[in-house]
Structure formats: structure tokens, C-alpha cells
Design a protein around this motif. Structure first.
Motif, PDB file in Angstrom:
ATOM      1  N   ALA A  70     -43.602  -1.782  42.413  1.00  0.00           N
ATOM      2  CA  ALA A  70     -44.803  -1.886  40.963  1.00  0.00           C
ATOM      3  C   ALA A  70     -45.581  -3.241  41.923  1.00  0.00           C
ATOM      4  O   ALA A  70     -46.616  -2.724  40.778  1.00  0.00           O
ATOM      5  CB  ALA A  70     -43.492  -2.286  39.943  1.00  0.00           C
ATOM      6  N   HIS A  71     -44.882  -3.690  42.615  1.00  0.00           N
ATOM      7  CA  HIS A  71     -46.014  -4.694  42.934  1.00  0.00           C
ATOM      8  C   HIS A  71     -46.840  -3.962  43.574  1.00  0.00           C
ATOM      9  O   HIS A  71     -47.974  -4.448  43.616  1.00  0.00           O
ATOM     10  CB  HIS A  71     -45.536  -5.695  43.916  1.00  0.00           C
ATOM     11  N   ALA A  74     -49.335  -2.622  40.990  1.00  0.00           N
ATOM     12  CA  ALA A  74     -49.635  -3.642  40.172  1.00  0.00           C
ATOM     13  C   ALA A  74     -51.380  -3.852  40.264  1.00  0.00           C
ATOM     14  O   ALA A  74     -52.326  -4.381  39.820  1.00  0.00           O
ATOM     15  CB  ALA A  74     -48.681  -4.702  39.502  1.00  0.00           C
ATOM     16  N   ALA A  78     -55.129  -3.704  38.641  1.00  0.00           N
ATOM     17  CA  ALA A  78     -55.988  -4.379  38.402  1.00  0.00           C
ATOM     18  C   ALA A  78     -57.180  -4.691  38.073  1.00  0.00           C
ATOM     19  O   ALA A  78     -57.959  -4.367  38.952  1.00  0.00           O
ATOM     20  CB  ALA A  78     -55.024  -5.718  38.905  1.00  0.00           C
ATOM     21  N   ASN A 111     -44.003   2.212  36.671  1.00  0.00           N
ATOM     22  CA  ASN A 111     -44.199   1.471  37.017  1.00  0.00           C
ATOM     23  C   ASN A 111     -46.281   1.737  37.079  1.00  0.00           C
ATOM     24  O   ASN A 111     -46.494   0.461  36.442  1.00  0.00           O
ATOM     25  CB  ASN A 111     -44.139   1.954  38.769  1.00  0.00           C
ATOM     26  N   GLU A 114     -46.284   0.265  33.665  1.00  0.00           N
ATOM     27  CA  GLU A 114     -46.115  -1.368  33.344  1.00  0.00           C
ATOM     28  C   GLU A 114     -47.493  -2.812  33.855  1.00  0.00           C
ATOM     29  O   GLU A 114     -47.696  -2.948  32.946  1.00  0.00           O
ATOM     30  CB  GLU A 114     -45.042  -1.605  33.910  1.00  0.00           C
ATOM     31  N   ALA A 115     -47.687  -1.325  35.180  1.00  0.00           N
ATOM     32  CA  ALA A 115     -48.770  -2.173  35.266  1.00  0.00           C
ATOM     33  C   ALA A 115     -50.174  -1.499  34.870  1.00  0.00           C
ATOM     34  O   ALA A 115     -51.298  -2.841  35.196  1.00  0.00           O
ATOM     35  CB  ALA A 115     -49.493  -0.996  37.281  1.00  0.00           C
ATOM     36  N   CYS A 116     -49.980  -1.079  33.966  1.00  0.00           N
ATOM     37  CA  CYS A 116     -51.081  -0.475  32.963  1.00  0.00           C
ATOM     38  C   CYS A 116     -51.384  -2.250  31.805  1.00  0.00           C
ATOM     39  O   CYS A 116     -52.311  -3.331  31.262  1.00  0.00           O
ATOM     40  CB  CYS A 116     -51.205   0.219  32.342  1.00  0.00           C
ATOM     41  N   GLN A 118     -49.070  -5.188  31.686  1.00  0.00           N
ATOM     42  CA  GLN A 118     -49.173  -6.061  32.429  1.00  0.00           C
ATOM     43  C   GLN A 118     -51.333  -6.373  32.741  1.00  0.00           C
ATOM     44  O   GLN A 118     -51.201  -7.842  32.411  1.00  0.00           O
ATOM     45  CB  GLN A 118     -48.729  -6.185  33.594  1.00  0.00           C
ATOM     46  N   THR A 119     -51.888  -5.432  33.099  1.00  0.00           N
ATOM     47  CA  THR A 119     -52.873  -5.802  33.610  1.00  0.00           C
ATOM     48  C   THR A 119     -54.611  -6.224  32.498  1.00  0.00           C
ATOM     49  O   THR A 119     -55.385  -5.977  33.278  1.00  0.00           O
ATOM     50  CB  THR A 119     -53.051  -4.657  34.784  1.00  0.00           C
TER      51      THR A 119
END
Ligand code: NAD
Ligand code: 5JK
Length: 368
Positions: A70-71, A74, A78, A111, A114-116, A118-119
Motif C-alpha cells: 500500500a505505501h 500511495a 500522490a 490499494n 485507497e491511494a486515490c 487518500q491522495t
């Protein structure tokens, strides 16, 4: 088209950008997206060909990463305006475990979503598959079907199950609020069997035929029809969707589209022969007769061995699942992508065929 710093503002991320389809998407974006400022290519394995793309007006950023982390996802997402998520584990041959297939195809897609969120990335295009629909485990034909054709989509194999789960996650994510408060817009493309430059299975069949002295043996009936689609057109459809999602969010958000073009409906093998034939291979025989048709006699074993030879030769590709897929008619006939975002194939059937033949000719002699 003007090529000024003002028109180039957008950052795109292509996951799986070094795969068969991903490479074509990357190259298509560079050719057909004049607003592109930076192109991030994210893949577990980066291709050396990326280097030659780094000299043009677009900043090409190669990111070696894993969608299951996930990291890493992300960090890559970003600041991107659009994500085209093609990364996936395409395995119907039992090479990877079901757990790994789910991890990459389902968790990897979670992942990305969720990255979309969060960022603050708003536009997500997902490469799904016709296999989300079928052929199903009952072997029901899907004949000239479209996105609304009723069909019992029941699967057991991990690949179609994982693609179906991932597609559902992507479609359900449409409308979620992303960082900054705006809504995520998603859609999913469902290619049928893709062919063209870089198609590993075509390369395998070609080398197989060369090893057999220029012959391949028919293993599935010529009457079973498959939809196939040229990789350049699949890439073009991804680029067009990415370009149109913002303006047509209300219409396209949360939608699925089959990927189609003008490639003819044929059996899997007859279709492959459109390219392998002009490269000197011949497809021999009608469907091999079953053992039940054989009489008894001293030559039975030798005859059986000879008759089953084509199937044994295809052994790495054959299992109950791939045989069932190859033996079930699945053809798509739709104009949804044209109606919703003006898609027309960029490459005619003649172009697609010529390009693929040239590529097969170029792999001639190369190691299998
Ligand atoms: N090939 C087809 O006929 C076909 C048809 C319909 C849909 N699709 C879909 O299209 C997409 C691309 O398929 P393809 O045929 O180009 O396959 P491919 O194997 O050539 O490409 C997939 C790419 O994803 C990358 N990848 C795999 N696991 C990863 C991970 N954990 N993290 C980051 N990258 C990873 C691979 O390195 C590879 O470059 C897949 O999602 C597949 O399900 C393919
Ligand atoms: C009997 C042999 C001669 C031929 C065996 C062919 C077999 C390996 C082929 C037939 C159909 C192929 C699948 C089909 O084109 C569509 C897809 C969807 C895509 O998402 C992943 C690849 C896949 C499953 C193809 C895999 C290879 C198959 C089963």
C-alpha cells in the motif's frame, strides 16, 4: 497540436506499465495525450525500453514497485490526476497460487483505490476482463453479447473470480470522496482476448509450430467463436476513457465497457492462423477424434500417441479451465463505448493484422 508548457499539465500513472498491454498504453499516452506533463510507469519489473522514452517532452518516471504494498502505491499515486490500473497477475495456467492471484488482483486494486482516496486523485480507469462475465463454468455460449446481455457469470477459477471482485471494488468506489472533497470517478474496461505485438501466447504457438516443422494441430472445433481485440485498440480505448472521464463523469462513472474492434470472430486457433499462416505455419487436420472412435489393433498405442500428440504438445497451456474457455463461444457485439465516449478503433483489422504479422516475423528465430 500545440506543445507548450501551458498545455502540458497532467500527471498520469500507469500500473503494470511494462506489461503486454501496459507498454502499449504508455506509448499511446505519449502519442495521443497532448496534455501530458509527467507519465509515471509503475511495475514490479521495469523494461529497458523505458529509457528511450525519457528523451521526449514528457517526463517519464519509472517506478519499480509492487501493487500489493500500500505505501508504495500511495507514493506513486500522490499528485497524479489519472490512474490507469492495468497491473495484474494473468494466470490461468496454475503457475501462481490462488492466494497470490488474489493478493495482486484484489488487494492490489484495493490499494490503488485507497491511494486515490487518500491522495486526492479523482480519475481511475481499471483494466478488467471479459472473464468477469464468462465463459462460465457451465460452458454457456455468449453469442454477440453486450454489457447488458443477461448471462450467468459463475466462476471457480481464481483468475476470473479475482478480476470480478476487483472490478466490483472499482465500480463501488465511484463517487467516493477523495482527499480535498471531490468525488472519485471510476470505470472498468473489459478486453476480450488481446493480441498484437508482445503477445506471449502467440509467440509460444509460433515457436511450437516451428519446432513441429511448420505445423500446428487443430485441438478445438473451428465452429467455436471467440472475440479478440488488437492491443493498440485496447490501449486507445484506455487513453480515450482517461481523457473523457472528467467531462462525462455523470455518464461514464461506475460503468463497464467491453473492449472491441473490427477483428473477425473465429475459433482461437483459426484466428491465430491469420498471423501464423503468413509466417509459414499450417494448421493441420480437423478436430482430433476421441479415443472412443478408435478400433482395437496392434498399432493402437502408437496411433493413440500420434492422435494425442497435439494435445500433449499444448500441455503447458492446457487444463480443464483453459480447455473450457477455448471450447466455449464467447463473442461481444456492442457500441456502448462509441455511444458514451466516441470510441472508434484506431487500427483497422487490416492494420492490426499487418502489424501483428510483422511482429511475429520479427520474433522468428528468437529464443522461445
Ligand atoms: N492478455 C489478455 O488477453 C487480457 C485480456 C483481458 C484483460 N486483461 C487484463 O489486462 C491487464 C494486463 O494484462 P497483460 O496481458 O498485459 O499481462 P502482463 O502480465 O503482460 O502485464 C501485467 C503487468 O503487471 C505487472 N505486475 C504483476 N504483478 C504486479 C505487482 N504485484 N505489482 C506491480 N506490477 C505487477 C507485471 O510485471 C506486468 O508487467 C491485466 O489486468 C489483465 O487481467 C488481459
Ligand atoms: C486448445 C489449445 C490449442 C488452445 C488453448 C488456448 C487457451 C490457452 C486460450 C484460449 C482462450 C484464451 C483466453 C481468452 O482469450 C481470454 C482471456 C482473458 C484475459 O483476461 C486473460 C487471458 C485469457 C484467459 C486467455 C488465456 C488463454 C486462453 C485460455
Amino acid at each position: 497540436m500545440a506543445d507548450s508548457a501551458e498545455t502540458r499539465k497532467l500527471v498520469y500513472l500507469v500500473t503494470g506499465g511494462c506489461g503486454f498491454l501496459g507498454e502499449h498504453v504508455v506509448r499511446m499516452l505519449l502519442q495521443r495525450e497532448p496534455r501530458l506533463y509527467e507519465l509515471r510507469v509503475f511495475d514490479l519489473h521495469l523494461g529497458p525500453w523505458l529509457e528511450e522514452l525519457k528523451t521526449g517532452p514528457v517526463q517519464v518516471t519509472a517506478i519499480q514497485g509492487d501493487v500489493t504494498q500500500a505505501h508504495e502505491v500511495a507514493a506513486a499515486v500522490a499528485g497524479a490526476h489519472v490512474v490507469i490500473h492495468t497491473a495484474g497477475l494473468v494466470d490461468v495456467f496454475g503457475r501462481a497460487s490462488p492466494e497470490t492471484i488474489y493478493e495482486v488482483n484484489v488487494q492490489g486494486t484495493k490499494n490503488v483505490i485507497e491511494a486515490c482516496v487518500q491522495t486526492g486523485t479523482r480519475f481511475l480507469v481499471y483494466t478488467s476482463s471479459m472473464e468477469v462475465v464468462g465463459p462460465n463454468i457451465k460452458g454457456h455460449p455468449f453469442y454477440r453479447g453486450n454489457e447488458d446481455t443477461p448471462y450467468e457469470a459463475i466462476h471457480r477459477h481464481p483468475y476470473p473470480c479475482s478480476k470480478a471482485q476487483a472490478e466490483r471494488l472499482v465500480l463501488e468506489a465511484n463517487g467516493r470522496k477523495v482527499h480535498g472533497g471531490l468525488a472519485l470517478v471510476t470505470c472498468a474496461l473489459r478486453p476480450t482476448g488481446i493480441y498484437g505485438e508482445g503477445h506471449q501466447i502467440m509467440r509460444d504457438f509460433y515457436h511450437q509450430g516451428l519446432r513441429l516443422g511448420g505445423r500446428l494441430f487443430r485441438a478445438i472445433p473451428a465452429s467455436v467463436e471467440h472475440s479478440r481485440v488488437y492491443v493498440g485498440n485496447v490501449a486507445w480505448m484506455h487513453v480515450l476513457v482517461a481523457q473523457e472521464l472528467e467531462q462525462r463523469a455523470a455518464l461514464m462513472g461506475g460503468q463497464v465497457y467491453f473492449c472491441y474492434d473490427e477483428s473477425p470472430f473465429k475459433s482461437y486457433e483459426d484466428f491465430n492462423m491469420e498471423f501464423l499462416g503468413p509466417c509459414g505455419l499450417r494448421l493441420g487436420g480437423t478436430r482430433p477424434p476421441g479415443a472412443h472412435r478408435l478400433g482395437r489393433g496392434p498399432a493402437l498405442n502408437a496411433l493413440l500417441e500420434w492422435l494425442l500428440r497435439p494435445l500433449l504438445l499444448y500441455a503447458p497451456l492446457l487444463n480443464p479451465y483453459t480447455l473450457a474457455v477455448a471450447n466455449t463461444t464467447f463473442t461481444v457485439s456492442t457500441d456502448k463505448a462509441q455511444r458514451h465516449f466516441g470510441y472508434k478503433p484506431l487500427f483497422s483489422w487490416e492494420d492490426s493484422r499487418t502489424r501483428t504479422i510483422r511482429w511475429v516475423q520479427a520474433v522468428e528465430g528468437s529464443a522461445p
